[in-house]
Write an enzyme that holds these catalytic residues in place. Sequence first.
Site, PDB file in Angstrom:
ATOM      1  CG  HIS A 181      -1.816   1.259   1.392  1.00  0.00           C
ATOM      2  ND1 HIS A 181      -1.912   2.063   2.437  1.00  0.00           N
ATOM      3  CD2 HIS A 181      -2.595   1.913   0.455  1.00  0.00           C
ATOM      4  CE1 HIS A 181      -2.667   2.824   2.360  1.00  0.00           C
ATOM      5  NE2 HIS A 181      -2.981   2.837   1.238  1.00  0.00           N
TER       6      HIS A 181
HETATM    7 CA    CA Z   1       0.344  -0.332  -4.277  1.00  0.00          CA
END
Ligand code: CA
Length: 381
Positions: A181
């Site tokens: 992320h």
């Molecule tokens: Ca990513």
Amino acid sequence: LFTVKDSSKVKVSYHHNPAADEHHFGATHPMKPWRLTLTNQLVLGYGMHHLMDVYVPRRASEDELADFHSTDYLEFLRRVTPHNTDTFSSDMITKYNIGDDCPIFDGMYDFGSLYAGASLDGARKLINHQSDIAINWSGGLHHAKKSEASGFCYINDIVLAILQLLRHHPRVLYIDIDVHHGDGVEQAFWSTDRVMTLSFHKYDPKEFFPGTGGFDDIGAGNGKHYALNVPLKDGIDDNSYILLFKSISEAVLLSYRPSAIVLQCGADSLGCDRLGCFNLNIKAHGACVDFIKSFNLPLLVLGGGGYTPRNVSRLWAYETGLCLNLELDNKLPASQYADWWKPDYTLHPDLATTKHENKNTRKHLELARQKVLEQLRYLKG
Ligand code: CA
Ligand code: TV7
Ligand code: ZN
């Protein structure tokens, strides 16, 4: 070596300071800056340096880094070395999140200012229209925070480059296809609608770093609905990823109408990555880059993760070729480094092995798409 797919002229610049490649996080650490030397060998071997503007950017100055980072953190990074670490309080080491993931190594400040300098150089070439696409494979270090190192990242070159772009562009779209992320970039622009962040990643809050980036991470205040996340499970394959990526990013582009795009091309979303858990081949990863390129907006292309250097270099060489509208021969160019690509010496080995079973059901993928598209209904203007 290659064929020209489309002779329409795209101005591409390549920002690479070979000094960055020489840094070492430690023998067992998965981040290997020399993967950039392998990448550059392939770029040169294919002769792509003749087709783009090649720059050796200067290091970012401390003032430039301070556009995002706090001065106390920068001073710490600049002063600390493996030999004087014990002269710093353990509180400070803890506060700045130094540890196994982000060790203190010789030249870490220099490393940060080198890759940040390259991203800033790329952003400036886009701003003054000297480039349509600017490439910095040493950048894309998306986890670094204002006053904290995180996940192998000390300086957040992406945030710095976006801040530059915002001086001239009303809206910047950030897209992140690293398997992790893009939390540092998301957090930096959490409460503004001038940057939309979109990250595709493996999501498992208990088991997989950094644990953020669920559907409900959407931004706040003015930035509510301007942070988008596509949480995925292990083993996603070429077709599902491409389909999901295209349908989501197309909808985002049409609704948000950015005037510039920053694309983080982390190579750890490939199959066979030492840390990743997806099943993508190089062509599928590249199809995402090619799709974004087709919108013909000023585009900053950055690296990121990627822990199997032979495949990182294949991928980023291939994607450099896509930016230049080239079809690279599958046979890799000969060089003194050729042994790294044994035994096949090809650009496109099969990376979709059975190691990570595909846990993404059609239902999950459809839910992911719906959840993101739903956010777009709330956009202002
Ligand atoms: Ca990513
Ligand atoms: C952008 N995974 C960065 C991705 C950062 C991932 C992590 C390691 C790791 C670190 C090592 C090492 C490792 C084999 C893998 C919770 C922990 C578990 C440290 C051992 N081997 C990017 C960061 C992630 C360091 N961190 O997005 C030295 O794996 O999962 C964690 C955190 C605590 C710390 N320990 C790992 O791709 C560039 N680290 C070997 C030596
Ligand atoms: Zn990563």
